[in-house]
Design a protein around this motif. Sequence first.
Motif, PDB file in Angstrom:
ATOM      1  N   MET A   1      69.006  60.284  97.251  1.00 55.14           N
ATOM      2  CA  MET A   1      69.219  61.569  96.629  1.00 55.14           C
ATOM      3  C   MET A   1      67.942  62.384  96.639  1.00 55.14           C
ATOM      4  O   MET A   1      66.959  62.051  96.940  1.00 55.14           O
ATOM      5  N   SER A   2      68.454  63.610  96.594  1.00 53.96           N
ATOM      6  CA  SER A   2      67.200  64.795  96.777  1.00 53.96           C
ATOM      7  C   SER A   2      66.315  64.730  95.861  1.00 53.96           C
ATOM      8  O   SER A   2      66.681  64.287  94.552  1.00 53.96           O
ATOM      9  N   PHE A   3      64.855  64.883  95.998  1.00 54.17           N
ATOM     10  CA  PHE A   3      63.937  64.962  95.127  1.00 54.17           C
ATOM     11  C   PHE A   3      63.041  65.959  95.312  1.00 54.17           C
ATOM     12  O   PHE A   3      62.662  66.405  96.480  1.00 54.17           O
ATOM     13  N   LYS A   4      62.180  66.374  94.272  1.00 53.42           N
ATOM     14  CA  LYS A   4      61.105  67.259  94.265  1.00 53.42           C
ATOM     15  C   LYS A   4      59.972  67.012  93.282  1.00 53.42           C
ATOM     16  O   LYS A   4      60.296  66.322  92.330  1.00 53.42           O
ATOM     17  N   ILE A   5      58.958  67.269  93.645  1.00 53.27           N
ATOM     18  CA  ILE A   5      57.684  67.106  92.660  1.00 53.27           C
ATOM     19  C   ILE A   5      56.940  68.339  92.318  1.00 53.27           C
ATOM     20  O   ILE A   5      56.504  68.974  93.271  1.00 53.27           O
ATOM     21  N   VAL A   6      57.050  68.639  91.106  1.00 52.11           N
ATOM     22  CA  VAL A   6      56.721  69.964  90.495  1.00 52.11           C
ATOM     23  C   VAL A   6      55.177  69.638  89.974  1.00 52.11           C
ATOM     24  O   VAL A   6      55.258  68.749  89.203  1.00 52.11           O
ATOM     25  N   VAL A   7      54.306  70.636  90.472  1.00 47.74           N
ATOM     26  CA  VAL A   7      53.007  70.328  89.910  1.00 47.74           C
ATOM     27  C   VAL A   7      52.420  71.531  89.251  1.00 47.74           C
ATOM     28  O   VAL A   7      52.911  72.508  89.598  1.00 47.74           O
TER      29      VAL A   7
ATOM     30  N   VAL B   1      53.300  75.404  90.301  1.00 45.95           N
ATOM     31  CA  VAL B   1      53.636  76.327  89.266  1.00 45.95           C
ATOM     32  C   VAL B   1      52.398  76.959  88.694  1.00 45.95           C
ATOM     33  O   VAL B   1      51.408  76.012  88.224  1.00 45.95           O
ATOM     34  N   PRO B   2      51.944  78.108  88.964  1.00 47.54           N
ATOM     35  CA  PRO B   2      50.632  78.479  88.817  1.00 47.54           C
ATOM     36  C   PRO B   2      50.370  78.624  87.348  1.00 47.54           C
ATOM     37  O   PRO B   2      51.126  79.319  86.546  1.00 47.54           O
ATOM     38  N   LEU B   3      49.078  78.361  86.925  1.00 46.79           N
ATOM     39  CA  LEU B   3      48.406  78.988  85.516  1.00 46.79           C
ATOM     40  C   LEU B   3      47.927  80.392  85.803  1.00 46.79           C
ATOM     41  O   LEU B   3      47.754  80.509  87.251  1.00 46.79           O
ATOM     42  N   THR B   4      47.171  81.106  84.947  1.00 47.82           N
ATOM     43  CA  THR B   4      46.431  82.366  85.117  1.00 47.82           C
ATOM     44  C   THR B   4      45.336  82.163  84.399  1.00 47.82           C
ATOM     45  O   THR B   4      45.133  81.475  83.445  1.00 47.82           O
ATOM     46  N   ILE B   5      44.294  82.982  84.973  1.00 42.04           N
ATOM     47  CA  ILE B   5      42.783  82.884  84.524  1.00 42.04           C
ATOM     48  C   ILE B   5      42.729  84.325  84.148  1.00 42.04           C
ATOM     49  O   ILE B   5      42.795  85.135  84.892  1.00 42.04           O
ATOM     50  N   GLN B   6      41.766  84.538  83.173  1.00 38.79           N
ATOM     51  CA  GLN B   6      41.559  85.935  82.553  1.00 38.79           C
ATOM     52  C   GLN B   6      39.826  85.988  82.501  1.00 38.79           C
ATOM     53  O   GLN B   6      39.456  85.039  81.549  1.00 38.79           O
ATOM     54  N   VAL B   7      39.234  86.734  83.227  1.00 37.26           N
ATOM     55  CA  VAL B   7      37.766  86.838  83.149  1.00 37.26           C
ATOM     56  C   VAL B   7      37.540  88.348  82.594  1.00 37.26           C
ATOM     57  O   VAL B   7      37.695  89.183  83.518  1.00 37.26           O
TER      58      VAL B   7
ATOM     59  N   ASP C   1      62.550  77.433  86.601  1.00 29.85           N
ATOM     60  CA  ASP C   1      62.995  77.765  87.970  1.00 29.85           C
ATOM     61  C   ASP C   1      62.508  76.837  89.300  1.00 29.85           C
ATOM     62  O   ASP C   1      63.113  76.580  90.010  1.00 29.85           O
ATOM     63  N   ALA C   2      61.511  76.185  88.912  1.00 30.76           N
ATOM     64  CA  ALA C   2      60.815  75.438  89.888  1.00 30.76           C
ATOM     65  C   ALA C   2      61.709  74.185  89.921  1.00 30.76           C
ATOM     66  O   ALA C   2      61.645  73.407  90.770  1.00 30.76           O
ATOM     67  N   TYR C   3      62.337  73.673  88.794  1.00 31.68           N
ATOM     68  CA  TYR C   3      63.145  72.443  88.713  1.00 31.68           C
ATOM     69  C   TYR C   3      64.369  72.495  89.518  1.00 31.68           C
ATOM     70  O   TYR C   3      65.029  71.478  89.838  1.00 31.68           O
TER      71      TYR C   3
END
Length: 277
Positions: A1-7, A26-32, A71-73
């Motif tokens: 079966m096809s698989f993916k690893i989302v981090v 999948v990106p987080l964002t940073i505010q400075v 979306d990443a899933y």
Amino acid sequence: MSFKIVVDSCCDLTPKMLKDPCFVKVPLTIQVQESTFVDDDTFDQGDLLWAMKHSEQSPTTACPPPQAYLDAYQGAEDVYVVTLSALLSGSHNSAEQARMLLEEEAPHVNVHVFNSCSASSGEVLVALKIRELASSGMPFKKVVREVEQFIYRMQTVFVLESLENLRKNGRLTKLQAVVTGALKIKLVMAATPEGEICKLGQALTIRQALNKLVEKLAADGEHRGRTLCIAHCNCQERAQQVKAMVEEKCQFADILIVEAGGITSVYAYDGGIVTAY
């Protein structure tokens, strides 16, 4: 079966690792202050470190929305997800919300969200373990069981040059009394089994603290035959020195060195070392 690893983007996979199509970040964002940094391919560590050093305010981070995870899933029958410790970030909760949405849309897809109870190098080891097992053809449910056991046994130990960002952002809840008024002390810290931060020891200099870190690794007989991952924030030479010290005193099967991405850079700060095994 096809698989993916989302981090999530606190998982500091190397560029070579990310070339494997099974990985999706999948990106987080940073505010400075007025500057926003997206923790993806556009991220510039030097710009972030400069902004943090010249800012009177502490940086803030934002986890990905559930839709970004959803979306990443897409596109695989088995989806494994690795997030920051659920006690340190909302990333895990967001990934879980996306899992529930996908269950309604596509109940035939298998999705499991792993709480790494760690960050950075710890997430890397979890992601690589999933790839190893899933690539062998192991059934989804057995991969989940094996990886959950791996996470339970995993240790995360780290030394930072500065604790300011962790303190200001409330990540040192149980250490506030220790840290307040003692920010110049170098603490050797670890992740608890639940994914909180605890103190293991302290030193007056970063070198002494790193020596204590290596002593902690050497004293743990469970390290034999495991892989050690060393993440560093803008201190490749220091990471290499730690690796050499570990090789003298420990019997790891392999030692990986990875560079800190945006989220790790916020909390490890310039000069930080995060190890996991």
